[in-house]
Design an enzyme around this catalytic site. Structure first.
Site, PDB file in Angstrom:
ATOM      1  N   ASP A 130     -13.380  27.053   8.489  1.00 25.52           N
ATOM      2  CA  ASP A 130     -12.294  27.491   9.261  1.00 25.52           C
ATOM      3  C   ASP A 130     -12.861  29.123   9.839  1.00 25.52           C
ATOM      4  OD1 ASP A 130      -9.701  27.886  10.113  1.00 25.52           O
ATOM      5  OD2 ASP A 130      -8.794  28.434   8.218  1.00 25.52           O
ATOM      6  N   GLU A 167     -14.203  30.769  14.926  1.00 28.11           N
ATOM      7  CA  GLU A 167     -14.172  30.970  16.193  1.00 28.11           C
ATOM      8  C   GLU A 167     -15.153  31.928  16.921  1.00 28.11           C
ATOM      9  OE1 GLU A 167     -11.478  30.889  14.492  1.00 28.11           O
ATOM     10  OE2 GLU A 167     -11.234  28.715  15.050  1.00 28.11           O
ATOM     11  N   ASP A 205      -3.746  25.723  13.914  1.00 27.54           N
ATOM     12  CA  ASP A 205      -2.403  26.120  13.338  1.00 27.54           C
ATOM     13  C   ASP A 205      -1.175  25.609  14.386  1.00 27.54           C
ATOM     14  OD1 ASP A 205      -3.849  26.873  11.521  1.00 27.54           O
ATOM     15  OD2 ASP A 205      -3.823  29.269  11.874  1.00 27.54           O
TER      16      ASP A 205
HETATM   17  C1  GLC Z   1      -6.056  29.433   9.293  1.00 29.63           C
HETATM   18  C2  GLC Z   1      -6.392  27.867   9.234  1.00 29.63           C
HETATM   19  C3  GLC Z   1      -5.253  27.418   8.263  1.00 29.63           C
HETATM   20  C4  GLC Z   1      -5.395  27.736   6.963  1.00 29.63           C
HETATM   21  C5  GLC Z   1      -5.269  29.449   7.058  1.00 29.63           C
HETATM   22  C6  GLC Z   1      -5.529  29.873   5.555  1.00 29.63           C
HETATM   23  O1  GLC Z   1      -4.924  29.895   9.706  1.00 29.63           O
HETATM   24  O2  GLC Z   1      -6.098  27.333  10.487  1.00 29.63           O
HETATM   25  O3  GLC Z   1      -5.579  25.972   8.165  1.00 29.63           O
HETATM   26  O4  GLC Z   1      -4.632  27.239   5.967  1.00 29.63           O
HETATM   27  O5  GLC Z   1      -6.337  29.912   7.753  1.00 29.63           O
HETATM   28  O6  GLC Z   1      -6.912  29.590   5.113  1.00 29.63           O
END
Ligand code: GLC
Length: 735
Positions: free
Chosen positions: A392, A395, A462
């Site tokens: 995650d 980007e 998200d």
């Molecule tokens: C980002 C991710 C989400 C995750 C959060 C905390 O917003 O897109 O899926 O729960 O980070 O890690």
């Protein structure tokens, strides 16, 4: 103007400029200016293909078996089909009075540095025709046909609502298709800098441009959309076969606080008898958000915990973000700094902030960093017997303002590798998991680039628990699939906000067709595991998860088909019916493979909807008369409209397998009236033995309800029996 035949390409020169055309296959023309350009993602992909160059007045004609390219003395290109009709013409930008092109740029007059679109280079403009539709380009929020929309490809962590005005989301797929009636072609822009795609916002031209880097483009000529998608995926790579269990139901939450809470989730699922294949642990499982650590307070006996879940058929996947906490006492930070693995600015370690606070960023674009990372992943996955890794914030996200363009990631600047960051992280993670196990690696990522499908599945980031975000899921997943990213899913129920029960019902009905099925929600929103809902919602959720589990043989077959053809699981209608103009803009129904048509309800309070049936007869999946054309259909809250094409053969599991690790030695084939055939694939669903021929390939044929079969390949144990359910009655097929 002149031209020269080189070993492979033809080089046209005019007024000191050079343009290279290299025919890579019957479909694909590589168009470039810098022969030294190194593609970050396209490998050696050329197939034999024939061409000839002819003079045509002032211009040259580059003739191939499928198309002709006219090169003008200004090196502008015009594409013609075999019959000589114009498909596209490169042109110059047309001033748009609505945008105030009649004024001079006062910023330039006042001597400020250039900002915004003026800084784009390598621009290509084409005349916009009335009959053109635009598709693909990854995860952008827009209708299926993106005509008159403009987008920026710059991977962006976008926490606000995902609506049509958002110019950039998490992923960069600089690939789009243009369809003009029966002719389809695509452009892949082989450039990882920020890029701009405008599909006719001025209603006169469509264009694309990149901020920097080489002007390097692949034109993929169909003429069918299937040819374009298939050839694009041949160039960029296709998703490998997943482990069978990854097609099962998965649950996540930011964050389950500790072992007890996760166990309560597994118990909750068990109590309502909904299958659960995996739980995803979000950032709080770590020690102060330090990656590759596990909190001894929250998960004191992590090994025992993971193995106790495994005994109950539930696997554990952990999130691993790229940001490494700045903490001189922390081993991973020490290694990263000592090895020179992180981004720098003016020869000093570059620091920004992510969840752990001040953090440093591994330069995944460097091979030595990927090697280091994959070692870390391999030991982490083996130490805790993890079943997958969730990447995650790649980007990469940064909380102290955007990462400046001139930060160094090894030998490259941030601006060049920004859009590739998630891609390289996913690659290193895939390679790490592969080192630690003989199983097919399971990686999920948020950011990626064209070609990432070789290493990872993606989710759409998200989203919100709002109806518009359920609606957008269909065009978004279709568009990703057209870019070869077919293993895709959304946060079921929506990430931010509380998901009302009606929305949850409609979401699961739609999402059971998403290749990746994962319910995930944000901290601060209400818990959204299905068992917390009212009786009707629980029952409906169960019904659809059961349906999904029974459909797994078909889904797995679609994955196999994708490895062969590059065609995605979730398909827009125009992909299968390119000559039907009605199919060009339908973004609220989709084909699942070529045999099923799905028309979910994605609006509140709606209990019926119009379904468009393309050519031929379509049968309601659960029985009923054939339908065709445009038909109003009832769709109560607990239904999703599913139809099978005439002659379809749909393989299903006979009884409910609640744990996809368990291999079924029985199969049911559902035959629909008519004639058709279907290729069914069977292997162990776990490792790479299929690469050594350990699989079966059956060709089933349905002749008005009578089933016959042929083994196309036999390398694996066959089913004990196959039950055939046909309009003529039930029978058993002995193999
Ligand atoms: C980002 C991710 C989400 C995750 C959060 C905390 O917003 O897109 O899926 O729960 O980070 O890690």
């Amino acid at each position: 103007m002149d031209y020269q035949l080189l070993a492979r390409a033809v080089c046209f020169s005019s007024a000191g400029k050079k343009l290279y055309l290299d025919l890579l296959s019957d479909n694909t023309l590589h168009i470039y200016h810098n022969p030294a350009h190194l593609s970050p993602v396209v490998g050696e992909v050329s197939l034999p293909a024939r061409f000839a160059v002819e003079k045509a007045g002032e211009d040259y004609l580059f003739k191939t078996e499928r198309f002709m390219m006219k090169v003008s003395s200004s090196l502008a290109l015009t594409l013609l089909n075999k019959e000589g009709q114009i498909v596209f013409e490169e042109t110059s930008p047309v001033p748009d009075p609505r945008r105030g092109e009649n004024y001079s740029d006062i910023a330039a007059l006042e001597g400020h540095p250039k900002v915004g679109e003026d800084t784009y280079q390598n621009a290509h403009y084409f005349t916009l025709h009335e009959d053109e539709c635009f598709y693909g380009l990854g995860d952008h929020i827009a209708p299926l046909d993106k005509r008159e929309y403009r987008f920026i490809n710059y991977n962006t962590d976008y926490p606000q609502a995902h609506e049509e005005t958002v110019p950039s989301l998490y992923k960069d797929f600089p690939f789009f298709l243009v369809k003009r009636g029966g002719i389809c072609f695509g452009f892949y822009l082989d450039n990882s800098y920020k890029s701009l795609f405008d599909f006719g916002s001025d209603q006169k031209t469509y264009s694309f441009a990149s901020e920097k880097g080489d002007d390097d483009v692949y034109l993929i000529y169909g003429p069918s959309p299937k040819d374009v998608v298939s050839e694009y995926s041949r160039l960029l790579g296709r998703a490998p076969l997943p482990q069978r269990w990854t097609l099962g139901n998965q649950q996540s939450r930011w964050s389950y606080a500790n072992e007890e809470q996760v166990l309560a989730v597994v118990d909750g699922y068990q109590k309502v008898d909904i299958p659960l294949e995996a739980v995803h642990l979000d950032i709080d499982y770590m020690e102060g958000y330090r990656i590759f650590t596990v909190s001894s307070e929250r998960f004191p006996a992590f090994n025992a915990f993971v193995s106790s879940l495994k005994k109950r058929g539930v696997k554990v996947i952990t999130i691993v973000d790229p940001g490494i906490k700045v903490d001189p006492q922390y081993g991973i930070y020490q290694e990263a700094i000592a090895g020179g693995y992180v981004a720098t600015f003016q020869n000093k370690t570059y620091v920004n902030a992510v969840w752990p606070g001040d953090s440093v960023y591994p330069a995944f674009n460097e091979a030595k960093v990927r090697a280091w990372w994959s070692e870390k992943i391999a030991s982490f996955v083996s130490a805790y017997a993890l079943s997958g890794i969730w990447c995650d914030m790649n980007e990469p996200a940064s909380f102290k303002g955007p990462l400046p363009s001139d930060v160094s990631f090894g030998s490259a600047k941030h601006e060049e590798i920004h859009n590739l960051y998630g891609h390289y992280m996913a690659q290193a993670t895939y390679e790490g998991i592969k080192k630690s196990t003989a199983k097919r690696p399971y990686v999920i990522t948020r950011a990626c680039f064209s070609g990432s499908e070789k290493y990872t599945t993606v989710w759409t980031g998200d989203n919100q628990s709002i109806w518009s975000n359920l609606r957008m899921l269909i065009p978004q997943e279709i568009s990703l699939g057209l870019c070869a990213m077919s293993f895709v899913g959304s946060d079921v129920g929506g990430f931010n906000g509380d998901c009302p029960s009606e929305l949850m019902n409609r979401w699961i009905e739609t999402a059971v067709f998403s290749p990746l099925l994962r319910n995930h929600s944000s901290c601060g929103s209400s818990f959204q595991e299905p068992y917390r809902y009212d009786k009707l919602t629980i029952e409906n959720y169960r019904k659809w998860v059961y349906f999904r589990y029974r459909l797994v043989p078909y889904i797995y077959d679609l994955f196999y088909e994708e490895t062969q053809s590059g065609l995605p699981l979730i398909r827009p209608l125009f992909l299968e019916y390119p000559l039907d103009p009605e199919c060009e803009r339908i973004g609220d129904e989709f084909l699942y493979g070529s045999s099923l048509l799905v028309a979910p309800v994605v609006d509140p309070g709606v209990r019926s909807r119009v379904v468009y049936f393309p050519q031929g007869k379509w049968y309601p999946f659960n029985g009923g008369d054939a339908l065709s054309g445009r038909v109003l259909q009832n769709c109560p809250l607990e239904e999703c409209l599913i139809y099978a094409k005439e002659g379809a053969i749909i393989p299903l599991y006979p009884s409910l397998t609640k744990n996809l690790d368990v291999e079924s030695d029985e199969l049911v084939l559902h035959l629909f009236p008519g004639n058709g055939s279907f290729v069914h694939y069977q292997d162990n669903g776990v490792d790479f033995a299929y690469e050594k021929g350990e699989y079966n390939l059956y060709l089933f044929t349905n002749t008005n309800g009578i089933l016959t079969y042929k083994m196309l390949h036999e390398g694996y144990k066959k089913y004990k029996s196959i039950r055939v359910v046909s309009p003529l009655g039930e029978s058993v097929l002995t193999l």
